[in-house]
Design an enzyme around this catalytic site. Structure first.
Site, PDB file in Angstrom:
ATOM      1  N   LYS A 179       0.423  -1.339  -0.127  1.00 40.12           N
ATOM      2  CA  LYS A 179       0.111   0.006  -0.079  1.00 40.12           C
ATOM      3  C   LYS A 179       1.217   1.351  -0.344  1.00 40.12           C
ATOM      4  CE  LYS A 179      -1.672   2.067   3.121  1.00 40.12           C
ATOM      5  NZ  LYS A 179      -1.648   3.488   3.048  1.00 40.12           N
ATOM      6  N   GLY A 231       7.412   4.129   8.372  1.00 42.61           N
ATOM      7  CA  GLY A 231       6.475   5.269   8.562  1.00 42.61           C
ATOM      8  C   GLY A 231       6.724   6.283   9.960  1.00 42.61           C
ATOM      9  N   SER A 232       5.879   6.482  10.420  1.00 37.14           N
ATOM     10  CA  SER A 232       5.888   7.376  11.511  1.00 37.14           C
ATOM     11  C   SER A 232       6.368   6.385  13.089  1.00 37.14           C
ATOM     12  CB  SER A 232       4.631   8.062  11.471  1.00 37.14           C
ATOM     13  OG  SER A 232       3.589   7.494  12.297  1.00 37.14           O
ATOM     14  N   GLY A 236       3.202   2.606  13.847  1.00 39.38           N
ATOM     15  CA  GLY A 236       5.078   2.041  13.915  1.00 39.38           C
ATOM     16  C   GLY A 236       4.336   0.943  15.623  1.00 39.38           C
ATOM     17  N   GLU A 253      10.691   0.337   9.643  1.00 43.06           N
ATOM     18  CA  GLU A 253      11.498   2.068  10.040  1.00 43.06           C
ATOM     19  C   GLU A 253      10.741   2.608   9.466  1.00 43.06           C
ATOM     20  OE1 GLU A 253      14.745   1.585   8.480  1.00 43.06           O
ATOM     21  OE2 GLU A 253      14.690  -0.371   7.145  1.00 43.06           O
ATOM     22  N   CYS A 287      13.362  10.707   6.951  1.00 42.53           N
ATOM     23  CA  CYS A 287      13.119  10.155   7.942  1.00 42.53           C
ATOM     24  C   CYS A 287      15.214  10.270   8.794  1.00 42.53           C
ATOM     25  CB  CYS A 287      13.471   9.098   7.550  1.00 42.53           C
ATOM     26  SG  CYS A 287      14.312   8.006   6.681  1.00 42.53           S
ATOM     27  N   GLU A 384      10.900  15.022  15.401  1.00 41.59           N
ATOM     28  CA  GLU A 384      10.738  15.147  13.751  1.00 41.59           C
ATOM     29  C   GLU A 384      10.063  15.711  13.564  1.00 41.59           C
ATOM     30  OE1 GLU A 384       9.366  11.521  11.719  1.00 41.59           O
ATOM     31  OE2 GLU A 384      11.607  11.492  11.134  1.00 41.59           O
TER      32      GLU A 384
HETATM   33  P1  NAD Z   1       2.519   7.191   8.571  1.00 40.54           P
HETATM   34  O1  NAD Z   1       2.737   6.558   9.686  1.00 40.54           O
HETATM   35  O2  NAD Z   1       1.336   8.152   9.409  1.00 40.54           O
HETATM   36  O3  NAD Z   1       1.683   6.906   7.439  1.00 40.54           O
HETATM   37  C1  NAD Z   1       2.803   5.891   6.432  1.00 40.54           C
HETATM   38  C2  NAD Z   1       2.071   4.751   5.969  1.00 40.54           C
HETATM   39  O4  NAD Z   1       0.911   3.824   7.166  1.00 40.54           O
HETATM   40  C3  NAD Z   1       0.840   5.524   4.764  1.00 40.54           C
HETATM   41  O5  NAD Z   1       0.840   4.550   3.865  1.00 40.54           O
HETATM   42  C4  NAD Z   1      -0.435   5.311   6.539  1.00 40.54           C
HETATM   43  O6  NAD Z   1      -1.301   5.246   5.536  1.00 40.54           O
HETATM   44  C5  NAD Z   1      -0.108   3.998   6.574  1.00 40.54           C
HETATM   45  N1  NAD Z   1      -0.905   3.751   7.339  1.00 40.54           N
HETATM   46  C6  NAD Z   1      -1.182   5.356   8.695  1.00 40.54           C
HETATM   47  N2  NAD Z   1      -1.846   4.878  10.207  1.00 40.54           N
HETATM   48  C7  NAD Z   1      -1.946   3.017   9.720  1.00 40.54           C
HETATM   49  C8  NAD Z   1      -2.902   2.274  10.729  1.00 40.54           C
HETATM   50  N3  NAD Z   1      -2.990   2.395  11.806  1.00 40.54           N
HETATM   51  N4  NAD Z   1      -1.489   0.672  10.492  1.00 40.54           N
HETATM   52  C9  NAD Z   1      -1.484   0.724   9.039  1.00 40.54           C
HETATM   53  N5  NAD Z   1      -1.252   1.534   8.472  1.00 40.54           N
HETATM   54  C10 NAD Z   1      -1.646   2.680   8.995  1.00 40.54           C
HETATM   55  O7  NAD Z   1       4.083   8.071   8.084  1.00 40.54           O
HETATM   56  P2  NAD Z   1       3.988   9.342   7.099  1.00 40.54           P
HETATM   57  O8  NAD Z   1       3.532  10.991   7.802  1.00 40.54           O
HETATM   58  O9  NAD Z   1       3.216   9.166   5.826  1.00 40.54           O
HETATM   59  O10 NAD Z   1       5.503   8.909   6.810  1.00 40.54           O
HETATM   60  C11 NAD Z   1       6.747  10.095   7.327  1.00 40.54           C
HETATM   61  C12 NAD Z   1       7.147   9.011   8.516  1.00 40.54           C
HETATM   62  O11 NAD Z   1       7.863   8.001   7.861  1.00 40.54           O
HETATM   63  C13 NAD Z   1       7.908   9.829   8.857  1.00 40.54           C
HETATM   64  O12 NAD Z   1       7.902   9.555  10.391  1.00 40.54           O
HETATM   65  C14 NAD Z   1       9.349   9.543   8.396  1.00 40.54           C
HETATM   66  O13 NAD Z   1      10.738   9.836   9.212  1.00 40.54           O
HETATM   67  C15 NAD Z   1       9.315   7.852   8.633  1.00 40.54           C
HETATM   68  N6  NAD Z   1      10.194   7.388   7.499  1.00 40.54           N
HETATM   69  C16 NAD Z   1      11.143   6.455   8.220  1.00 40.54           C
HETATM   70  C17 NAD Z   1      11.742   5.686   6.942  1.00 40.54           C
HETATM   71  C18 NAD Z   1      12.630   4.552   7.951  1.00 40.54           C
HETATM   72  O14 NAD Z   1      13.695   4.557   6.330  1.00 40.54           O
HETATM   73  N7  NAD Z   1      13.068   4.568   7.893  1.00 40.54           N
HETATM   74  C19 NAD Z   1      11.268   6.448   5.280  1.00 40.54           C
HETATM   75  C20 NAD Z   1      11.178   7.467   5.361  1.00 40.54           C
HETATM   76  C21 NAD Z   1      10.061   7.119   6.267  1.00 40.54           C
END
Ligand code: NAD
Length: 476
Positions: A179, A231-232, A236, A253, A287, A384
Site C-alpha cells: 500500500k 512511516g511514523s 509503527g 523503519e 527520515c 521530528e
Molecule cells: P504515517 O505513519 O502517517 O503513514 C505511513 C503509512 O502508513 C501510510 O501509507 C499510511 O496510510 C499508513 N498507515 C497509517 N495508519 C496506519 C495503521 N494504523 N496501520 C497501518 N498502516 C497505517 O507516516 P507518513 O507521515 O506517511 O511518513 C512520514 C514518516 O515516515 C516520518 O516519521 C518518517 O521519519 C518516516 N520514514 C521513515 C523511513 C525509514 O526508513 N526509517 C523512511 C521514510 C519515512
C-alpha cells in the site's frame, strides 16, 4: 545572485488517468469501497481519483498473493526470478523520465531530485536484489521465503520506498501486497503497469491504495506472513501492538532526529553544503534528515554566517523547474504540522531565521528555516518536524557532542564533519545511529544496510542484511 530563466520539464510524457482502480492478480480492478483524490501539492490541482481498498479488496489481494506464492513464485528457481527483477529494473531505467515527472507532480519534490536520485536509486535497488536471487545460499539467512508480505509505505520517497520493500521480497521468493501512502499513490500504480509490461506472473505484486484503514487491514490480515512498514513512530508502535502474539515477522523503519556534527577542523564550505543537503533535500521530508546541527562553539558564528548566505541562494518553487532546489510540502496536513512546531520553537525562545524567498500563491510551501539558540529541552530539538527546518545546538568537546547527539529517542542516522580520520572512527563507534555519514550526508546505496536504533525501528533494509527480513533463517 543572478536570476535563472524558467526551465520547466515537460509533463507531456506522463499520462495521468482521471481514475485508478486496484492492482490485484495482475489486473486493474475496481475497488469495492470509496475513492479519494490525489492532488499536486505545488498547485492544489486534483490529479486523479484513486480507489480506497476495503477489507474485502485487501482480502482479494492477499488471496491472489498466496496463490501466486504457492503455485508459481516460491517454486521458481532463483535465476528465473532474477530475470523478472532485471527486466523490471531495465524498464524503470527506460521509463525513468516518465517516473520522475510523475513523482514530482504527485509528491512535490524537485525534478532534479526525482530524476537524479530517486529513480536511479530505485533501478539500482532492483538490479542489486536481482543479483541476490540465485545466490541466497550465501546470504547467511537461509534460502526459504516467508510467504506473503504485507508492505505499507510513506509519501516522502514513494517509488524508492516501494523498491526497498518489493525488490528484496521478490528476490527471496515472497509475493507482496503493498500500500502506497494516500497522498502519493501514482508512481506505485505506474509500477503496477511496469509489472504487467515485464510479464510478471499475476499475483506476485499486488498494489492496493487507501489510507490508514487499508494499511490496518493489510497488517492484521491472518494470511500475511510478514509485515514491512516504513512511516511514523506512532503508527509503527500501533503495528507492533497489532502483530504482537502472532507468527508474523515484522520490520519497522520509523522516524529520526539525526545529529549532523561539525567540528572546528572541518572544511567549512563542504560542511555547509552537507548541512544544506542534510536538511533541505526533499524539503526535509527525510527520515534520516540532519535536522539537528551540532556545531563546535569556536566555529559556530562562522558556520551560521556561511549557512545563511548559502540558504539565501536556494531556489524554492515549481518542482518541475530543473533549477528548483526546494519543492512543495507534500500536503496541507504536513504543512500545518511544520508550522505548528516552528511556532512552538519560537514560543519556547529559539531564534528563527528563514531564507528570503517568494513562495508561490497556490500549493503548500515553507521557506527553508533555521533556529539558533536551541536547547536540548526544546521540542524542535526532540521531535521530528519532517520539513525544511534546522535546529542548531553547539558543543565544546567530542564527548559533549556524543552526549547531545545520542540524547534522543531516535537513532536512524548521524553525520560527522572533521579533517581527522581517527575522530570519525571514534565518533562512529559512539553514536547510537544505524547510519553514520562522514564528510557527506544523505548518501544511499543499495549495497549498504539502512535502519534504526531505539524508536527509529528494527530490521535493516538494503544490502545483504536486507534479505534477513524476507527469509526463514538458516535452521528452518
Ligand atoms: P504515517 O505513519 O502517517 O503513514 C505511513 C503509512 O502508513 C501510510 O501509507 C499510511 O496510510 C499508513 N498507515 C497509517 N495508519 C496506519 C495503521 N494504523 N496501520 C497501518 N498502516 C497505517 O507516516 P507518513 O507521515 O506517511 O511518513 C512520514 C514518516 O515516515 C516520518 O516519521 C518518517 O521519519 C518516516 N520514514 C521513515 C523511513 C525509514 O526508513 N526509517 C523512511 C521514510 C519515512
Amino acid at each position: 545572485m543572478f536570476e535563472y530563466a524558467p526551465a520547466p520539464e515537460s509533463r507531456a510524457i506522463v499520462d495521468i488517468k482521471p481514475s485508478y482502480g486496484l492492482f490485484i492478480d495482475g489486473e486493474f480492478v475496481d475497488g469495492t469501497g470509496k475513492a479519494f483524490k490525489t492532488v499536486n501539492p505545488a498547485t492544489e490541482e486534483v490529479l486523479a481519483e484513486v480507489a480506497e481498498a476495503s477489507d474485502a479488496d485487501v482480502d482479494a489481494a492477499v488471496k491472489a498473493a498466496r496463490r501466486a506464492y504457492t503455485r508459481v513464485w516460491s517454486r521458481m528457481s532463483g535465476s528465473e526470478r532474477a530475470k523478472y527483477l532485471y527486466r523490471i529494473a531495465r524498464i524503470i531505467q527506460e521509463r525513468g523520465r516518465e517516473l520522475a515527472v510523475l513523482e514530482s507532480i504527485d509528491n512535490g519534490k524537485p525534478i532534479k531530485e526525482s530524476r537524479d536520485v530517486d529513480i536511479p536509486v530505485v533501478a539500482a535497488h532492483f538490479f542489486y536484489y536481482a543479483g541476490w536471487a540465485d545466490k541466497l545460499k550465501y546470504s547467511g539467512f537461509g534460502e526459504t521465503p516467508l510467504g506473503v508480505a504485507g508492505q505499507v509505505i510513506p509519501w516522502n520517497f514513494p517509488l524508492l520506498m516501494l523498491a526497498w520493500k518489493i525488490a528484496p521480497a521478490l528476490a527471496c521468493g515472497n509475493t507482496v501486497v503493498l500500500k502506497p501512502a494516500e497522498t502519493t499513490p501514482l508512481t506505485a500504480l505506474l509500477f503496477a503497469e511496469i509489472c504487467q509490461q515485464a510479464d510478471l506472473p499475476p499475483g506476485v505484486v499486488n498494489i492496493v491504495t487507501g489510507a490508514g484503514d487499508t494499511g490496518r487491514a493489510i497488517v492484521s490480515h491472518p494470511d500475511v506472513d510478514k509485515v514491512a512498514f516504513t512511516g511514523s513512530t506512532d503508527v509503527g508502535k500501533a503495528i507492533a501492538r497489532a502483530v504482537a502474539g502472532t507468527n508474523k515477522k515484522v520490520t519497522l523503519e520509523l522516524g529520526g532526529k539525526a545529529a549532523n556534527i561539525v567540528f572546528d577542523d572541518a572544511p567549512l564550505d563542504q560542511a555547509v553544503e552537507g548541512i544544506v543537503n542534510g536538511i533541505f533535500f526533499n524539503q526535509g521530508h527525510v527520515c534520516c534528515a540532519g535536522s539537528r546541527l551540532l556545531v563546535q562553539e569556536s566555529v559556530a558564528d562562522e558556520v551560521m554566517e556561511r549557512l545563511k548566505r548559502r540558504m539565501a541562494t536556494l531556489r524554492v518553487g515549481d518542482p518541475l523547474d530543473k533549477n528548483t532546489d526546494v519543492g512543495a510540502i507534500n500536503s496541507a496536513e504536513q504543512l500545518a504540522k511544520i508550522r505548528e512546531l516552528s511556532d512552538i520553537g519560537e514560543a519556547e525562545g529559539a531564534e528563527r531565521w528563514s531564507a528570503p524567498c517568494d513562495l508561490p500563491a497556490n500549493g503548500y510551501w515553507f521557506a527553508p528555516t533555521v533556529f539558533t539558540g536551541v536547547s536540548q529541552a526544546h521540542r524542535i530539538a526532540r521531535e521530528e518536524i519532517f520539513g525544511p527546518v534546522l535546529s542548531v545546538l553547539t558543543f565544546r568537546t567530542p564527548s559533549e557532542a556524543i552526549e547531545k547527539a545520542n540524547n534522543t529517542p531516535f537513532g536512524l542516522s548521524a553525520g560527522v564533519w572533521t579533517d581527522k580520520g581517527s575522530r570519525i572512527l571514534s565518533m562512529a563507534n559512539r553514536l547510537r545511529a544505524g547510519v553514520v555519514w562522514a564528510n557527506t550526508f544523505n548518501k544511499f546505496d543499495p549495497t549498504s544496510p539502512f535502519g534504526g536504533y531505539k524508536e527509529s525501528g528494527y530490521g535493516r533494509e538494503g544490502g545483504r542484511h536486507g534479505l534477513e527480513g524476507y527469509l526463514k533463517g538458516e535452521d528452518s
